[in-house]
Scaffold this active site. Structure first.
Site, short mmCIF file in Angstrom:
data_model
loop_
_atom_site.label_atom_id
_atom_site.label_comp_id
_atom_site.label_asym_id
_atom_site.label_seq_id
_atom_site.Cartn_x
_atom_site.Cartn_y
_atom_site.Cartn_z
N LYS A 10 14.69 42.47 27.83
CA LYS A 10 14.51 41.81 26.53
C LYS A 10 13.94 40.39 26.69
CE LYS A 10 18.21 44.46 24.26
NZ LYS A 10 19.38 44.38 23.33
N TYR A 50 14.48 50.36 16.58
CA TYR A 50 15.91 50.17 16.30
C TYR A 50 16.30 50.71 14.92
CZ TYR A 50 17.13 47.31 20.41
OH TYR A 50 17.42 46.86 21.69
N PHE A 58 23.57 42.83 11.69
CA PHE A 58 22.80 42.05 12.66
C PHE A 58 21.35 42.50 12.80
CE2 PHE A 58 25.15 45.41 14.97
CZ PHE A 58 24.10 46.09 15.58
N ARG A 86 23.35 52.90 32.13
CA ARG A 86 24.34 52.30 31.22
C ARG A 86 25.44 51.59 32.02
NH1 ARG A 86 23.12 51.81 25.68
NH2 ARG A 86 25.28 51.09 25.68
N THR A 92 27.79 46.08 25.79
CA THR A 92 26.85 45.39 24.89
C THR A 92 27.11 43.88 24.87
OG1 THR A 92 26.87 47.39 23.52
CG2 THR A 92 25.94 45.39 22.54
N ARG A 103 24.21 42.76 32.32
CA ARG A 103 24.54 41.95 31.14
C ARG A 103 25.55 40.85 31.48
NH1 ARG A 103 24.48 46.86 26.68
NH2 ARG A 103 22.40 46.43 25.84
N ASN A 113 21.21 40.13 25.10
CA ASN A 113 22.01 40.69 26.20
C ASN A 113 21.15 41.29 27.31
OD1 ASN A 113 21.18 42.86 24.75
ND2 ASN A 113 23.22 43.67 24.28
N HIS A 116 17.95 46.63 27.32
CA HIS A 116 18.24 47.84 26.53
C HIS A 116 18.26 49.03 27.48
CE1 HIS A 116 17.93 51.06 23.53
NE2 HIS A 116 17.05 51.60 24.36
N GLU A 127 12.83 57.75 22.82
CA GLU A 127 12.43 56.38 23.13
C GLU A 127 11.26 56.34 24.12
OE1 GLU A 127 16.70 54.14 22.29
OE2 GLU A 127 16.01 54.33 24.36
P1 ADP Z 1 23.63 48.86 23.23
O1 ADP Z 1 22.36 48.04 23.43
O2 ADP Z 1 24.69 48.49 24.22
O3 ADP Z 1 23.36 50.35 23.18
P2 ADP Z 1 23.92 48.96 20.33
O4 ADP Z 1 23.04 50.17 20.37
O5 ADP Z 1 25.23 49.08 19.62
O6 ADP Z 1 24.24 48.43 21.82
O7 ADP Z 1 23.15 47.76 19.66
C1 ADP Z 1 21.76 47.56 19.90
C2 ADP Z 1 21.52 46.08 20.15
O8 ADP Z 1 21.83 45.37 18.96
C3 ADP Z 1 22.40 45.45 21.22
O9 ADP Z 1 21.92 45.63 22.53
C4 ADP Z 1 22.35 43.99 20.81
O10 ADP Z 1 21.14 43.37 21.21
C5 ADP Z 1 22.38 44.09 19.29
N1 ADP Z 1 23.75 44.03 18.76
C6 ADP Z 1 24.70 45.00 18.83
N2 ADP Z 1 25.85 44.62 18.25
C7 ADP Z 1 25.62 43.36 17.78
C8 ADP Z 1 26.41 42.39 17.07
N3 ADP Z 1 27.67 42.65 16.70
N4 ADP Z 1 25.82 41.20 16.78
C9 ADP Z 1 24.55 40.92 17.13
N5 ADP Z 1 23.75 41.79 17.79
C10 ADP Z 1 24.27 42.98 18.12
MG MG Z 2 22.24 51.45 21.81
#
Ligand code: ADP
Ligand code: MG
Length: 136
Positions: A10, A50, A58, A86, A92, A103, A113, A116, A127
Site C-alpha cells: 500500500k 474494495y 471507513f 495472511r 488488520t 503489519r 496497514n 493487502h 482480484e
Molecule cells: P484485511 O485487509 O485485513 O482483509 P478488511 O478486508 O476488513 O481487512 O479491510 C480492508 C482494509 O480496510 C484494511 O486493510 C484497512 O486498510 C481498512 N480498514 C479495515 N477496517 C478499518 C477500520 N476500522 N478503520 C479504518 N480502516 C479500516
Molecule cells: Mg480483506
C-alpha cells in the site's frame, strides 16, 4: 504450481521505502512473485477493488489512502499461498498483529496497514483477474 494470491504493497509502505523488505519476506515464506505492477490507483479503480466495503464507515478514507500514492501489486504463488500470506501479513490492525508480521513491523494504523492480501481462494481469483486480466 501451488495456489495464487494477490498482494498489494500500500502507499504508506511504498512511502516508507520498504518495498524490498516486504518482497523479501514473501520470497522467504515460499511465496514466489509471478506477476508485478506498480499502480497509482484512481478513485474508480480503488472503489471497484474494495466494493465489498462500500457501506463501511471507513470506505471513503480507505479509498483516499489507497489513491494517495503508488502501490506495488503482485501475484504470489506457492503452497497454500492465500493462508501463508495472511499469516505473514498479520491482523488488520497493526497493534493486534503478531510480532514479526509485515503489519506489526510496517503498519502505521488500521487503515495504513502496509499490505493487502486476498482473504480466500475465490477472492484471489477475482482480484488477480482485476489487475492482471491477461493471467486468467
Ligand atoms: P484485511 O485487509 O485485513 O482483509 P478488511 O478486508 O476488513 O481487512 O479491510 C480492508 C482494509 O480496510 C484494511 O486493510 C484497512 O486498510 C481498512 N480498514 C479495515 N477496517 C478499518 C477500520 N476500522 N478503520 C479504518 N480502516 C479500516
Ligand atoms: Mg480483506
Amino acid at each position: 504450481m501451488g495456489e495464487r494470491t494477490l498482494a498489494i504493497i500500500k502507499p504508506d509502505a511504498v512511502k516508507k521505502r520498504v518495498i524490498g523488505d516486504i518482497i523479501q519476506r514473501y520470497e522467504a515464506a515460499g511465496l514466489n512473485p509471478v506477476a508485478a505492477r506498480m499502480v497509482h490507483m484512481s478513485k474508480a479503480v480503488a472503489e471497484e477493488f474494495y466494493a465489498v466495503h462500500r457501506d463501511r464507515p471507513f470506505f471513503g478514507s480507505l479509498i483516499a489512502h489507497m489513491c494517495s500514492g503508488p502501490t506495488v501489486i503482485l501475484v504470489l504463488e506457492g503452497n497454500d499461498a492465500v493462508k501463508v500470506n495472511r499469516e505473514l501479513m498479520g491482523a488488520t490492525d497493526p497493534l493486534k498483529a503478531e510480532p514479526g508480521t509485515i503489519r506489526a513491523l510496517h503498519g502505521a494504523s488500521i487503515e495504513a496497514n502496509a499490505v493487502h492480501g486476498s482473504d480466500c481462494h475465490e477472492t484471489a481469483t477475482v482480484e488477480i483477474a482485476y489487475f492482471f486480466p491477461d493471467m486468467v
